[in-house]
Design a protein around this motif. Sequence first.
Motif, PDB file in Angstrom:
ATOM      1  N   LEU A  18       0.835  -1.202   0.000  1.00  0.00           N
ATOM      2  CA  LEU A  18       0.000   0.000   0.000  1.00  0.00           C
ATOM      3  C   LEU A  18       0.872   1.256   0.000  1.00  0.00           C
ATOM      4  CD1 LEU A  18      -2.527  -1.161   2.742  1.00  0.00           C
ATOM      5  CD2 LEU A  18      -2.792  -1.309   0.256  1.00  0.00           C
ATOM      6  N   GLY A  19       0.514   2.205  -0.817  1.00  0.00           N
ATOM      7  CA  GLY A  19       1.139   3.513  -0.754  1.00  0.00           C
ATOM      8  C   GLY A  19       2.523   3.646  -1.337  1.00  0.00           C
ATOM      9  N   GLY A  20       2.859   2.887  -2.336  1.00  0.00           N
ATOM     10  CA  GLY A  20       4.140   3.148  -2.979  1.00  0.00           C
ATOM     11  C   GLY A  20       4.933   1.916  -3.323  1.00  0.00           C
ATOM     12  N   ARG A  21       6.043   2.189  -3.957  1.00  0.00           N
ATOM     13  CA  ARG A  21       6.964   1.128  -4.382  1.00  0.00           C
ATOM     14  C   ARG A  21       8.306   1.337  -3.705  1.00  0.00           C
ATOM     15  NH1 ARG A  21       5.934  -1.188  -9.896  1.00  0.00           N
ATOM     16  NH2 ARG A  21       3.761  -0.710 -10.305  1.00  0.00           N
ATOM     17  N   GLY A  22       9.211   0.455  -4.029  1.00  0.00           N
ATOM     18  CA  GLY A  22      10.556   0.576  -3.487  1.00  0.00           C
ATOM     19  C   GLY A  22      10.752  -0.375  -2.333  1.00  0.00           C
ATOM     20  N   PRO A  23      11.948  -0.350  -1.767  1.00  0.00           N
ATOM     21  CA  PRO A  23      12.248  -1.272  -0.672  1.00  0.00           C
ATOM     22  C   PRO A  23      11.326  -1.058   0.529  1.00  0.00           C
ATOM     23  CG  PRO A  23      14.229  -0.156  -1.459  1.00  0.00           C
ATOM     24  CD  PRO A  23      13.058   0.511  -2.116  1.00  0.00           C
ATOM     25  N   ALA A  24      10.980  -2.132   1.178  1.00  0.00           N
ATOM     26  CA  ALA A  24      10.165  -2.045   2.400  1.00  0.00           C
ATOM     27  C   ALA A  24      10.965  -1.308   3.471  1.00  0.00           C
ATOM     28  CB  ALA A  24       9.802  -3.438   2.888  1.00  0.00           C
ATOM     29  N   ARG A  25      10.263  -0.494   4.222  1.00  0.00           N
ATOM     30  CA  ARG A  25      10.885   0.232   5.322  1.00  0.00           C
ATOM     31  C   ARG A  25       9.912   0.194   6.505  1.00  0.00           C
ATOM     32  NH1 ARG A  25       8.991   3.557   1.557  1.00  0.00           N
ATOM     33  NH2 ARG A  25       7.657   5.281   2.158  1.00  0.00           N
ATOM     34  N   VAL A  26      10.387   0.554   7.655  1.00  0.00           N
ATOM     35  CA  VAL A  26       9.526   0.586   8.832  1.00  0.00           C
ATOM     36  C   VAL A  26       8.326   1.476   8.518  1.00  0.00           C
ATOM     37  CG1 VAL A  26       9.346   1.297  11.244  1.00  0.00           C
ATOM     38  CG2 VAL A  26      11.399   0.118  10.438  1.00  0.00           C
ATOM     39  N   GLY A  27       7.145   0.957   8.774  1.00  0.00           N
ATOM     40  CA  GLY A  27       5.906   1.670   8.508  1.00  0.00           C
ATOM     41  C   GLY A  27       5.228   1.268   7.212  1.00  0.00           C
ATOM     42  N   THR A  28       5.953   0.597   6.306  1.00  0.00           N
ATOM     43  CA  THR A  28       5.329   0.122   5.075  1.00  0.00           C
ATOM     44  C   THR A  28       4.187  -0.815   5.447  1.00  0.00           C
ATOM     45  OG1 THR A  28       7.360   0.290   3.765  1.00  0.00           O
ATOM     46  CG2 THR A  28       5.680  -1.241   2.965  1.00  0.00           C
ATOM     47  N   ARG A  29       3.037  -0.609   4.793  1.00  0.00           N
ATOM     48  CA  ARG A  29       1.884  -1.479   5.044  1.00  0.00           C
ATOM     49  C   ARG A  29       1.584  -2.280   3.783  1.00  0.00           C
ATOM     50  NH1 ARG A  29      -3.094   1.014   7.452  1.00  0.00           N
ATOM     51  NH2 ARG A  29      -3.184   1.944   5.410  1.00  0.00           N
ATOM     52  N   PHE A  30       1.107  -3.485   3.984  1.00  0.00           N
ATOM     53  CA  PHE A  30       0.722  -4.315   2.853  1.00  0.00           C
ATOM     54  C   PHE A  30      -0.416  -5.243   3.252  1.00  0.00           C
ATOM     55  CE2 PHE A  30       4.206  -6.511   4.978  1.00  0.00           C
ATOM     56  CZ  PHE A  30       3.819  -7.845   4.989  1.00  0.00           C
ATOM     57  N   VAL A  31      -1.176  -5.644   2.246  1.00  0.00           N
ATOM     58  CA  VAL A  31      -2.247  -6.612   2.441  1.00  0.00           C
ATOM     59  C   VAL A  31      -1.672  -7.978   2.107  1.00  0.00           C
ATOM     60  CG1 VAL A  31      -4.521  -7.376   1.668  1.00  0.00           C
ATOM     61  CG2 VAL A  31      -4.026  -4.922   1.868  1.00  0.00           C
ATOM     62  N   GLY A  32      -1.652  -8.852   3.094  1.00  0.00           N
ATOM     63  CA  GLY A  32      -1.191 -10.218   2.875  1.00  0.00           C
ATOM     64  C   GLY A  32      -2.347 -11.064   2.346  1.00  0.00           C
ATOM     65  N   ILE A  33      -2.075 -11.816   1.297  1.00  0.00           N
ATOM     66  CA  ILE A  33      -3.090 -12.667   0.670  1.00  0.00           C
ATOM     67  C   ILE A  33      -2.730 -14.112   0.999  1.00  0.00           C
ATOM     68  CG2 ILE A  33      -4.216 -13.268  -1.495  1.00  0.00           C
ATOM     69  CD1 ILE A  33      -2.788 -10.548  -2.500  1.00  0.00           C
ATOM     70  N   ASN A  34      -3.667 -14.835   1.593  1.00  0.00           N
ATOM     71  CA  ASN A  34      -3.378 -16.178   2.102  1.00  0.00           C
ATOM     72  C   ASN A  34      -4.449 -17.174   1.678  1.00  0.00           C
ATOM     73  OD1 ASN A  34      -1.140 -15.302   4.041  1.00  0.00           O
ATOM     74  ND2 ASN A  34      -2.846 -13.986   4.587  1.00  0.00           N
ATOM     75  N   ARG A  35      -4.033 -18.427   1.682  1.00  0.00           N
ATOM     76  CA  ARG A  35      -4.984 -19.508   1.440  1.00  0.00           C
ATOM     77  C   ARG A  35      -4.373 -20.804   1.978  1.00  0.00           C
ATOM     78  NH1 ARG A  35      -8.534 -20.574  -3.836  1.00  0.00           N
ATOM     79  NH2 ARG A  35      -9.586 -22.429  -3.080  1.00  0.00           N
ATOM     80  N   ALA A  36      -5.095 -21.440   2.905  1.00  0.00           N
ATOM     81  CA  ALA A  36      -4.631 -22.704   3.478  1.00  0.00           C
ATOM     82  C   ALA A  36      -5.434 -23.881   2.958  1.00  0.00           C
ATOM     83  CB  ALA A  36      -4.706 -22.670   5.003  1.00  0.00           C
ATOM     84  N   SER A  37      -6.673 -23.642   2.613  1.00  0.00           N
ATOM     85  CA  SER A  37      -7.515 -24.731   2.099  1.00  0.00           C
ATOM     86  C   SER A  37      -8.466 -24.136   1.079  1.00  0.00           C
ATOM     87  CB  SER A  37      -8.239 -25.434   3.248  1.00  0.00           C
ATOM     88  OG  SER A  37      -9.038 -24.520   3.973  1.00  0.00           O
ATOM     89  N   TRP A  38      -9.734 -24.141   1.367  1.00  0.00           N
ATOM     90  CA  TRP A  38     -10.732 -23.741   0.380  1.00  0.00           C
ATOM     91  C   TRP A  38     -10.975 -22.233   0.285  1.00  0.00           C
ATOM     92  CZ3 TRP A  38     -11.636 -25.975   5.040  1.00  0.00           C
ATOM     93  CH2 TRP A  38     -12.384 -25.244   5.943  1.00  0.00           C
ATOM     94  N   LEU A  39     -10.672 -21.480   1.309  1.00  0.00           N
ATOM     95  CA  LEU A  39     -11.092 -20.089   1.350  1.00  0.00           C
ATOM     96  C   LEU A  39      -9.898 -19.147   1.528  1.00  0.00           C
ATOM     97  CD1 LEU A  39     -13.577 -18.186   1.494  1.00  0.00           C
ATOM     98  CD2 LEU A  39     -13.496 -18.465   3.967  1.00  0.00           C
ATOM     99  N   PRO A  40      -9.718 -18.213   0.607  1.00  0.00           N
ATOM    100  CA  PRO A  40      -8.645 -17.230   0.798  1.00  0.00           C
ATOM    101  C   PRO A  40      -9.052 -16.177   1.829  1.00  0.00           C
ATOM    102  CG  PRO A  40      -9.807 -16.804  -1.246  1.00  0.00           C
ATOM    103  CD  PRO A  40     -10.411 -18.044  -0.661  1.00  0.00           C
ATOM    104  N   TRP A  41      -8.067 -15.573   2.469  1.00  0.00           N
ATOM    105  CA  TRP A  41      -8.325 -14.470   3.384  1.00  0.00           C
ATOM    106  C   TRP A  41      -7.167 -13.482   3.289  1.00  0.00           C
ATOM    107  CZ3 TRP A  41      -6.183 -18.994   4.981  1.00  0.00           C
ATOM    108  CH2 TRP A  41      -5.050 -18.943   5.781  1.00  0.00           C
ATOM    109  N   THR A  42      -7.422 -12.274   3.741  1.00  0.00           N
ATOM    110  CA  THR A  42      -6.397 -11.240   3.721  1.00  0.00           C
ATOM    111  C   THR A  42      -6.160 -10.719   5.128  1.00  0.00           C
ATOM    112  OG1 THR A  42      -8.009  -9.485   3.298  1.00  0.00           O
ATOM    113  CG2 THR A  42      -6.978 -10.507   1.367  1.00  0.00           C
ATOM    114  N   THR A  43      -4.973 -10.162   5.311  1.00  0.00           N
ATOM    115  CA  THR A  43      -4.612  -9.529   6.566  1.00  0.00           C
ATOM    116  C   THR A  43      -3.939  -8.196   6.249  1.00  0.00           C
ATOM    117  OG1 THR A  43      -2.486 -10.704   6.547  1.00  0.00           O
ATOM    118  CG2 THR A  43      -4.289 -11.704   7.827  1.00  0.00           C
ATOM    119  N   LEU A  44      -3.928  -7.296   7.217  1.00  0.00           N
ATOM    120  CA  LEU A  44      -3.214  -6.037   7.055  1.00  0.00           C
ATOM    121  C   LEU A  44      -1.921  -6.138   7.856  1.00  0.00           C
ATOM    122  CD1 LEU A  44      -3.065  -3.176   5.937  1.00  0.00           C
ATOM    123  CD2 LEU A  44      -4.277  -2.404   7.998  1.00  0.00           C
ATOM    124  N   CYS A  45      -0.815  -5.907   7.180  1.00  0.00           N
ATOM    125  CA  CYS A  45       0.499  -6.071   7.791  1.00  0.00           C
ATOM    126  C   CYS A  45       1.256  -4.752   7.791  1.00  0.00           C
ATOM    127  CB  CYS A  45       1.305  -7.111   7.022  1.00  0.00           C
ATOM    128  SG  CYS A  45       0.437  -8.687   6.819  1.00  0.00           S
TER     129      CYS A  45
END
Length: 160
Positions: free
Chosen positions: A43-70
């Motif tokens: 979220l909010g830009g490109r370039g190397p990750a730095r402290v404060g960088t936020r991203f949406v993690g996309i996950n799937r363990a079985s049938w249903l995907p879910w997202t988290t805010l990191c």
Amino acid sequence: MTGSAPLTESVMVRVAPLTAYTAVSDVTRMGRWSPESRGAWVLGGRGPARVGTRFVGINRASWLPWTTLCTVVSAEPGVRFSFKVGLLGVALSRWTYRFTEVPGGCEVTEEWLDLRSGVSGRLITAAAPAVTGVVRRRERNRATMRTTLAALRTALEDGV
């Protein structure tokens, strides 16, 4: 729940610590190695990750995907990369990667710390199996950490 010891797994990789750090800190690539992560949207830009960088993690363990805010909480190139994971404003976990130079390459250590606590943490813990399909999160994470680190080693040593 919180209070338990962090899980850690390590692997030796025949690349420099900065090379391993650069791969891991590009969170959009994590889905290439992890059996559960499908990658991330920064979220909010490109370039190397730095402290404060936020991203949406996309996950799937079985049938249903879910997202988290990191949120990145540590970004020391070649040394350490760490981020906290949350869902609906509830702290879930912290993932940390450490890179230690050793003869012939580096040791990559992955650590997971469960941050769920209080009433909201208990509610998230109770609902998680229905959303993720994972009943034993700690055991699942240990297995996926081993798989992730092995795949990361192969990719880095093959120059992928």
